[in-house]
Design a protein around this motif. Structure first.
Motif, mmCIF file in Angstrom:
data_model
loop_
_atom_site.group_PDB
_atom_site.id
_atom_site.type_symbol
_atom_site.label_atom_id
_atom_site.label_comp_id
_atom_site.label_asym_id
_atom_site.label_seq_id
_atom_site.Cartn_x
_atom_site.Cartn_y
_atom_site.Cartn_z
ATOM 1 N N GLU A 193 73.013 27.943 -55.860
ATOM 2 C CA GLU A 193 72.590 27.549 -54.514
ATOM 3 C C GLU A 193 71.269 26.783 -54.528
ATOM 4 O O GLU A 193 71.005 25.961 -53.635
ATOM 5 C CB GLU A 193 72.464 28.794 -53.633
ATOM 6 N N LYS A 194 70.441 27.034 -55.559
ATOM 7 C CA LYS A 194 69.130 26.385 -55.631
ATOM 8 C C LYS A 194 69.140 25.131 -56.507
ATOM 9 O O LYS A 194 68.085 24.600 -56.841
ATOM 10 C CB LYS A 194 68.091 27.385 -56.121
ATOM 11 N N GLY A 195 70.336 24.681 -56.892
ATOM 12 C CA GLY A 195 70.453 23.394 -57.541
ATOM 13 C C GLY A 195 70.571 23.385 -59.044
ATOM 14 O O GLY A 195 70.531 22.316 -59.663
ATOM 15 N N ALA A 196 70.742 24.534 -59.664
ATOM 16 C CA ALA A 196 70.886 24.573 -61.120
ATOM 17 C C ALA A 196 72.268 24.068 -61.528
ATOM 18 O O ALA A 196 73.213 24.058 -60.742
ATOM 19 C CB ALA A 196 70.688 25.996 -61.625
ATOM 20 N N ARG A 197 72.367 23.651 -62.787
ATOM 21 C CA ARG A 197 73.667 23.303 -63.364
ATOM 22 C C ARG A 197 74.245 24.533 -64.052
ATOM 23 O O ARG A 197 73.587 25.133 -64.911
ATOM 24 C CB ARG A 197 73.511 22.189 -64.393
ATOM 25 N N ILE A 198 75.462 24.889 -63.720
ATOM 26 C CA ILE A 198 76.146 25.977 -64.414
ATOM 27 C C ILE A 198 76.972 25.337 -65.531
ATOM 28 O O ILE A 198 78.047 24.787 -65.298
ATOM 29 C CB ILE A 198 77.047 26.794 -63.463
ATOM 30 N N LEU A 199 76.451 25.401 -66.731
ATOM 31 C CA LEU A 199 77.121 24.740 -67.855
ATOM 32 C C LEU A 199 78.330 25.513 -68.345
ATOM 33 O O LEU A 199 79.278 24.930 -68.893
ATOM 34 C CB LEU A 199 76.149 24.575 -69.025
ATOM 35 N N LEU A 200 78.293 26.813 -68.162
ATOM 36 C CA LEU A 200 79.339 27.671 -68.728
ATOM 37 C C LEU A 200 79.407 28.935 -67.896
ATOM 38 O O LEU A 200 78.378 29.481 -67.490
ATOM 39 C CB LEU A 200 78.984 28.015 -70.178
ATOM 40 N N GLY A 201 80.617 29.415 -67.624
ATOM 41 C CA GLY A 201 80.777 30.686 -66.917
ATOM 42 C C GLY A 201 80.333 30.605 -65.474
ATOM 43 O O GLY A 201 80.591 29.627 -64.770
ATOM 44 N N GLY A 202 79.687 31.691 -65.030
ATOM 45 C CA GLY A 202 79.141 31.718 -63.679
ATOM 46 C C GLY A 202 79.966 32.431 -62.649
ATOM 47 O O GLY A 202 79.505 32.657 -61.531
ATOM 48 N N THR A 203 81.209 32.811 -62.990
ATOM 49 C CA THR A 203 82.047 33.549 -62.047
ATOM 50 C C THR A 203 82.803 34.636 -62.798
ATOM 51 O O THR A 203 83.028 34.553 -64.007
ATOM 52 C CB THR A 203 83.066 32.628 -61.353
ATOM 53 N N SER A 249 74.540 39.936 -62.581
ATOM 54 C CA SER A 249 74.969 38.654 -63.147
ATOM 55 C C SER A 249 75.540 37.745 -62.067
ATOM 56 O O SER A 249 75.247 36.538 -62.034
ATOM 57 C CB SER A 249 76.013 38.894 -64.245
ATOM 58 N N ALA A 250 76.363 38.299 -61.201
ATOM 59 C CA ALA A 250 76.963 37.496 -60.137
ATOM 60 C C ALA A 250 75.909 36.981 -59.165
ATOM 61 O O ALA A 250 75.903 35.798 -58.788
ATOM 62 C CB ALA A 250 78.009 38.327 -59.392
ATOM 63 N N LEU A 251 74.985 37.864 -58.786
ATOM 64 C CA LEU A 251 73.941 37.481 -57.834
ATOM 65 C C LEU A 251 73.031 36.394 -58.407
ATOM 66 O O LEU A 251 72.725 35.403 -57.727
ATOM 67 C CB LEU A 251 73.107 38.715 -57.468
ATOM 68 N N GLN A 252 72.612 36.554 -59.659
ATOM 69 C CA GLN A 252 71.696 35.582 -60.242
ATOM 70 C C GLN A 252 72.385 34.240 -60.495
ATOM 71 O O GLN A 252 71.760 33.175 -60.347
ATOM 72 C CB GLN A 252 71.090 36.142 -61.523
ATOM 73 N N SER A 253 73.652 34.258 -60.845
ATOM 74 C CA SER A 253 74.390 33.008 -61.011
ATOM 75 C C SER A 253 74.543 32.282 -59.681
ATOM 76 O O SER A 253 74.336 31.054 -59.587
ATOM 77 C CB SER A 253 75.767 33.292 -61.630
ATOM 78 N N ASP A 254 74.899 33.023 -58.650
ATOM 79 C CA ASP A 254 75.063 32.418 -57.328
ATOM 80 C C ASP A 254 73.733 31.879 -56.806
ATOM 81 O O ASP A 254 73.673 30.789 -56.206
ATOM 82 C CB ASP A 254 75.629 33.438 -56.341
ATOM 83 N N ASP A 255 72.662 32.631 -57.021
ATOM 84 C CA ASP A 255 71.336 32.217 -56.573
ATOM 85 C C ASP A 255 70.928 30.902 -57.232
ATOM 86 O O ASP A 255 70.428 29.979 -56.575
ATOM 87 C CB ASP A 255 70.321 33.320 -56.909
#
Length: 479
Positions: A338-348, A329-335
């Motif tokens: 870094e590639k320009g996605a919007r993190i609408l919720l969570g992510g860490t 989960s951490a790796l895919q969120s960070d990836d």
């Protein structure tokens, strides 16, 4: 606890032990034997001895025993559920529900056993008959994962027992206690010694010994695709049958005419259940552009209401079972970030009092996901959803099928003809239209492509533990 072999508790021949860690606290809650090839051999030979009598039991007897075991599961649901809660970290009510629902599957398999039959053709000439019957495949090795350890065990055990097979189960290292408890409960309920055995240990060590052992005739495995491929390759050495329920990267398609409230409710519920730790969850979502931003808004609102359960507190979702699972989960969120996605919720990672000792990851929504992001290509097995806009339903279907996995798919569309066309086009073993229910106990469950081989549940599951046998009969016609 000890291993359960031939109706009795047994330590590992080496005397070595493995710690069982509570995901919420990081503390050791119990130890189990660190089994090896010698322990596997003891369990397999016990199963072989037991099968000589078990397969000759009339079906009515096997059905009666299995139904008694199912009721025993219900009677001990709170006790086993508490053990599962401790070793997995999922909130207690969901753990208890897993036990009772698994008992229901045992009953379904028992009912299917009563429907099994042989056939006899009229033959080519007087005094000739041909009987086609079915026999149990043999001793079964059942290797199960941590996420739904009892449910996924019952997928295999219930079908195998009613077919006349005996079983040696190897639960995941993270969650062995509930399975061990169940073995004793079944034995006390009347299941003969040696029919259901449980060995514990590290997967590659004891698992390889069981797969390569000459006695078992079938391997039933639920777990990762890489491990499933290795099991399938090893099983060819002795031509063992295999049922493999492997990884998933399941896609949902939301059409512009969909009931958005129903769609986002179902996706949020299903995508984050058990903290995302199951194979046929929604992993990625393709939304037609006219409703894309509205879907994002509704998903964020609904997923944002889900709470994490801290140690000693209340909440909807527990921790991830270990650091390895958390890292996806951490790796895919960070990836994606870094590639320009919007993190609408969570992510860490969630930290603070009640969370610091466990691997807690909040519900995470990744908007504007693209196909070069891990979240859209690899199984997450955690509470992270990738969401992407599409210009048409056909584009969504093409992207959904552009995957090596094919376990499940989901379509939301009011136009029934269009919705059915999308369902038929999805390359997946199970597809839902306009809602997401739990998989039924009565219908086949399994995947296409690299999501596995074979099917479980219902009569389809029982049949996978049977071999066809043809008997040619000749006799003197007396008149």
């Amino acid at each position: 606890m000890e291993m359960f072999i031939d109706g009795a508790w047994r330590a590992a021949t080496s005397g070595e032990r493995l710690n069982v860690i509570a995901p919420a606290t990081g503390q050791v809650i119990d130890t189990v034997p660190h089994g090896n090839a010698s322990d596997a051999d003891l369990a397999i030979r016990a199963a072989e001895r037991a099968m000589a009598e078990w397969k000759r039991r009339p079906m009515a007897d096997r059905v009666a025993i299995q139904k008694t075991c199912a009721q025993a599961m219900r009677d001990h649901a709170e006790t086993v559920g508490n053990a599962l809660h401790a070793e997995l970290g999922r909130p207690l009510p969901a753990c208890i529900a897993e036990i009772t629902r698994s008992a229901d599957l045992l009953d379904v398999y028992a009912e299917e056993g009563l429907r099994l039959s042989a056939s006899m053709s009229l033959g080519a000439a007087p005094g000739e008959r041909t009987v086609v019957t079915r026999e149990p495949v043999g001793v079964v090795i059942a290797i199960t994962p941590f996420n739904y350890p009892i449910t996924l065990l019952m997928f295999k055990l219930g079908a195998a027992l009613i077919a006349g097979c005996t079983v040696v189960a190897k639960p995941a290292e993270d969650t062995p206690i509930s399975t061990l408890m169940l073995a004793e409960i079944f034995h006390s309920a009347g299941l003969p010694a040696g029919v259901f055995n449980v060995v514990t240990g590290k997967g590659r060590e004891i698992g390889t010994a069981m797969i390569e052992h000459p006695i078992p005739r079938k391997i039933a495995f639920t777990g990762g695709t890489a491990a499933g491929k290795a099991i399938a390759a090893a099983a060819t050495g002795t031509m063992k049958r295999v049922t493999l329920e492997l990884g998933g990267q399941s896609a949902a398609i939301v059409c512009a005419d969909a009931d958005l409230d129903k769609a986002t409710t179902a996706i949020a519920r299903h995508g984050f259940a058990n903290s995302g730790q199951f194979c046929y969850r929604v992993n990625r979502v393709f939304v037609e552009r006219p409703v894309y931003e509205e879907v994002l808004r509704r998903l964020a609102e609904k997923a944002g209401k889900l709470t994490l359960q801290p140690v000693g507190g209340e909440g909807d979702l527990g921790p991830l079972v270990n650091e390895k699972i958390y890292s996806n989960s951490a790796l895919q969120s960070d990836d994606a970030r870094e590639k320009g996605a919007r993190i609408l919720l969570g992510g860490t990672r969630q930290t603070g009092p009640g969370f610091d000792d466990g691997f807690y990851f909040p519900p995470t929504l990744i908007a504007d996901a693209t196909q070069d992001m891990l979240i859209m290509r690899e199984e997450t097995f955690g509470p992270v959803l990738g969401i992407a806009p599409v210009d048409s339903a056909q584009e969504a279907l093409d992207l959904a099928n552009r995957s090596r996995y094919g376990l499940a798919g989901f379509v939301f569309c009011r136009d029934l003809a269009k919705g059915l066309t999308l369902c038929e086009g999805l390359e997946a073993g199970s597809v839902w239209l306009n809602d997401i229910h739990r998989s039924s106990h009565y219908v086949p469950f399994g995947g296409m492509k690299e999501s596995g081989l074979g099917r479980e549940k219902g009569r389809y599951g029982v049949e996978s533990y049977l071999e066809y046998k043809t008997m040619y009969l000749s006799y003197e016609v007396p008149i």
